[in-house]
Design a protein around this motif. Sequence first.
Motif, PDB file in Angstrom:
ATOM      1  N   ASP A  46      10.107 -23.352  10.008  1.00 29.37           N
ATOM      2  CA  ASP A  46      11.451 -23.078   9.494  1.00 29.37           C
ATOM      3  C   ASP A  46      12.498 -23.392  10.543  1.00 29.37           C
ATOM      4  O   ASP A  46      12.320 -23.126  11.740  1.00 29.37           O
ATOM      5  N   VAL A  47      13.625 -23.945  10.090  1.00 32.03           N
ATOM      6  CA  VAL A  47      14.752 -24.223  10.974  1.00 32.03           C
ATOM      7  C   VAL A  47      15.659 -23.003  10.978  1.00 32.03           C
ATOM      8  O   VAL A  47      16.206 -22.630   9.930  1.00 32.03           O
ATOM      9  N   PRO A  48      15.855 -22.346  12.133  1.00 35.01           N
ATOM     10  CA  PRO A  48      16.683 -21.132  12.171  1.00 35.01           C
ATOM     11  C   PRO A  48      18.115 -21.401  11.726  1.00 35.01           C
ATOM     12  O   PRO A  48      18.710 -22.417  12.090  1.00 35.01           O
ATOM     13  N   GLY A  49      18.640 -20.473  10.911  1.00 35.83           N
ATOM     14  CA  GLY A  49      20.022 -20.576  10.476  1.00 35.83           C
ATOM     15  C   GLY A  49      20.301 -21.742   9.556  1.00 35.83           C
ATOM     16  O   GLY A  49      21.455 -22.151   9.405  1.00 35.83           O
ATOM     17  N   HIS A  50      19.263 -22.288   8.962  1.00 41.87           N
ATOM     18  CA  HIS A  50      19.447 -23.480   8.124  1.00 41.87           C
ATOM     19  C   HIS A  50      18.431 -23.428   7.003  1.00 41.87           C
ATOM     20  O   HIS A  50      17.271 -23.082   7.225  1.00 41.87           O
ATOM     21  N   ASP A  51      18.876 -23.748   5.795  1.00 41.75           N
ATOM     22  CA  ASP A  51      17.980 -23.706   4.642  1.00 41.75           C
ATOM     23  C   ASP A  51      17.117 -24.978   4.608  1.00 41.75           C
ATOM     24  O   ASP A  51      17.254 -25.824   3.735  1.00 41.75           O
ATOM     25  N   GLN A  52      16.271 -25.097   5.627  1.00 43.13           N
ATOM     26  CA  GLN A  52      15.434 -26.285   5.724  1.00 43.13           C
ATOM     27  C   GLN A  52      14.153 -25.920   6.446  1.00 43.13           C
ATOM     28  O   GLN A  52      14.116 -25.007   7.270  1.00 43.13           O
ATOM     29  N   ALA A 156       9.638 -25.262  24.018  1.00 49.27           N
ATOM     30  CA  ALA A 156      10.832 -24.675  23.396  1.00 49.27           C
ATOM     31  C   ALA A 156      11.958 -25.701  23.314  1.00 49.27           C
ATOM     32  O   ALA A 156      12.694 -25.769  22.312  1.00 49.27           O
ATOM     33  N   SER A 157      12.116 -26.506  24.369  1.00 50.35           N
ATOM     34  CA  SER A 157      13.169 -27.531  24.368  1.00 50.35           C
ATOM     35  C   SER A 157      12.917 -28.561  23.273  1.00 50.35           C
ATOM     36  O   SER A 157      13.844 -28.991  22.570  1.00 50.35           O
ATOM     37  N   LEU A 158      11.651 -28.962  23.135  1.00 48.02           N
ATOM     38  CA  LEU A 158      11.312 -29.938  22.088  1.00 48.02           C
ATOM     39  C   LEU A 158      11.529 -29.341  20.710  1.00 48.02           C
ATOM     40  O   LEU A 158      12.064 -30.007  19.808  1.00 48.02           O
ATOM     41  N   ARG A 159      11.157 -28.083  20.526  1.00 45.51           N
ATOM     42  CA  ARG A 159      11.351 -27.424  19.238  1.00 45.51           C
ATOM     43  C   ARG A 159      12.837 -27.381  18.892  1.00 45.51           C
ATOM     44  O   ARG A 159      13.230 -27.670  17.756  1.00 45.51           O
ATOM     45  N   GLU A 160      13.688 -27.057  19.856  1.00 44.08           N
ATOM     46  CA  GLU A 160      15.127 -26.998  19.606  1.00 44.08           C
ATOM     47  C   GLU A 160      15.688 -28.392  19.313  1.00 44.08           C
ATOM     48  O   GLU A 160      16.588 -28.552  18.481  1.00 44.08           O
ATOM     49  N   ASP A 164      17.681 -29.355  15.916  1.00 39.27           N
ATOM     50  CA  ASP A 164      18.999 -29.999  15.941  1.00 39.27           C
ATOM     51  C   ASP A 164      18.986 -31.296  15.136  1.00 39.27           C
ATOM     52  O   ASP A 164      19.921 -31.595  14.392  1.00 39.27           O
ATOM     53  N   ALA A 165      17.893 -32.065  15.268  1.00 37.77           N
ATOM     54  CA  ALA A 165      17.776 -33.311  14.496  1.00 37.77           C
ATOM     55  C   ALA A 165      17.738 -33.023  13.003  1.00 37.77           C
ATOM     56  O   ALA A 165      18.335 -33.747  12.196  1.00 37.77           O
ATOM     57  N   ALA A 166      17.027 -31.955  12.610  1.00 39.09           N
ATOM     58  CA  ALA A 166      16.944 -31.596  11.192  1.00 39.09           C
ATOM     59  C   ALA A 166      18.313 -31.214  10.650  1.00 39.09           C
ATOM     60  O   ALA A 166      18.667 -31.559   9.517  1.00 39.09           O
ATOM     61  N   ARG A 167      19.099 -30.490  11.463  1.00 38.72           N
ATOM     62  CA  ARG A 167      20.435 -30.084  11.002  1.00 38.72           C
ATOM     63  C   ARG A 167      21.353 -31.296  10.829  1.00 38.72           C
ATOM     64  O   ARG A 167      22.236 -31.297   9.975  1.00 38.72           O
TER      65      ARG A 167
END
Length: 621
Positions: A46-52, A156-160, A164-167
């Motif tokens: 899940d992408v935090p703060g984003h419906d994706q 963690a950096s890669l996950r973030e 960001d790319a998904a957003r």
Amino acid sequence: MIVGTAGHIDHGKTTLVHALTGVDTDRLPEEKARGISIELGYAYLDVPGHDQRLGFIDVPGHEKLVHTMLAGASGIDFALLLVAADDGVMPQTREHLAVLSLLSLTHGAVALTKVDRAEPGRVAALTDEVRSLLAGTGLDAAPIVPVSATTGEGVASLRELLFDAARRLPPRHVHGLAPRLAVDRAFTLDGVGTVVTGTLHAGEIAVGDELVLAGRSARVRSLHAQNRVVERAQAGQRCAVALAGIAKDEAPRGAWLTAPHVALTTDRFDAELRLWPGEEKPLRSGARVHLHLGAQSVMASVAVLDAEAIEPGGSARVQLVCHGGVGAWRGDRLVLRDAGATRTVAGGLVLDPFAPARYRRTPERLDELAACALPTPTRRRERLLSLLTGGLDLARFAQAEGLAEPMHGWALGDAASAALTQRLLATLADFHARQPDELGPDAARLRRLVAPRMAEALWRQVLADLRATGRVAVRGAFVHLPEHGVQLSATEQRIAQKVAPRLAAAGAEGAWARDLAKDCAEPEPLMRATLARLAQQGELHQVVKDLYLDHATATSLAATVRRLAGEHGHVAAAAFRDATGLGRKRAIQILEHFDRVGLLRRVGDEHRLRADSTLFTPEAG
């Protein structure tokens, strides 16, 4: 967003996906035992703060399993290329990068894995090597992130970075396109039935939809998207679709689950192709290749259309002749591997799934392919309408585009319509000048003279439009200019009434103008003129000069011709003579008349029925 991992075997793809998501994508016992991925594996985050929700496709790295990698790669949005710090760039690293580049992927990142095993300075040197490797590909600006799934460094950096790319990733185009899902797995679940999985390439799927898979109808019983139970899934999501009405063995990998009106299978299509810059030789016509499209793989032959060959790094339009049916829609991405399936050689874009076998290299056809490469369906349709003198089949256009709304009928561009009308009217005028005693050609014969390659349905539409506007007149099967075949004068009507019973009595032998003039006590010149006018109006038929049949007799003889053609495949003069009781000379004269007016055509000593002719039928009147 669908993230596809790629890279050489044992460079840590599965381990890194597990570190990012907590999901082990190695699911087969054989994979567990051997420590490598054999099938596509999936995980979600899940992408935090984003419906994706991110979907990860973990693809095999082993050279023998590149075809499986390709089955997953065609549906991804974001490429995550892995390079192990202890191994560096390896053969499958290069091939997977070639695949991603040839699929025109521009969103991605590189993970330098196993950095905990690297010597001091190794990461910096490998970063420079990878940056050089990426040059000239769609991923040349991709960020490079050092990670260790074992220690957690960089994870963690890669996950973030992925979040960001998904957003920022623009959504896939959903509206206006019919659903198309490339099946990469099928299995059976107790209490559920057949389930297929794959990436939804276009459109939306909802529970209850009636779809088509491998030529069979199937209803969506239930649906998972990005590993969640949903009522509706949309393009760009990984889906598991439970289907009613189809068995597991009827859903092979590579099949497409689609809306019925866009379902298609083709064995030849035209495409824009780019040869990988690393190839040593040009790609020439006749080359045999492995075609990968969606989740399907099939052998194919290449025909280069607008060049002698494609040089390494160059592009050209080609026709791919497949050794089996494939699903291919305009805009779909494809990858080609060499005949031995040892390396990836080219990638491209489908231009036209309905490619012609003939005239495929003409300037006109290349103009059509340029129109197929325009960026939107509307622009493609407008340009094709301006080019296609034979009209555009709207249903096939919608099918090739994969449009959500079916289209029907034919369309003809303004310029093409004007040119066709001018040619048609000129052809009728010339026909009337050369054969003034005939009403005109029948509609099928006129099509052969004016637009022989035009679809019959469009031709009928054109004639109907011209008739409605008074540009042409139609009587029975015959088409003529309105000024040709004007009304009979009172004298001509009187003579017509006199000759009608005599012609009926003459039957298939016909009646000569001089005999009719004598029997009716009319001047011979006036009789000839009246008979010509009656023939001009379609009431009589002049078999040879001055010999006439009435329409009822001609219709009866035509029925005999059709019966003989149905029985023997052709009409022989002897058979026609015997069937009608005529003498040989008269039988031949009548058959030759039917040749001239377009009911039959002469092939050697045979007369063959023209299948498109409606002459002397109830439809013609």
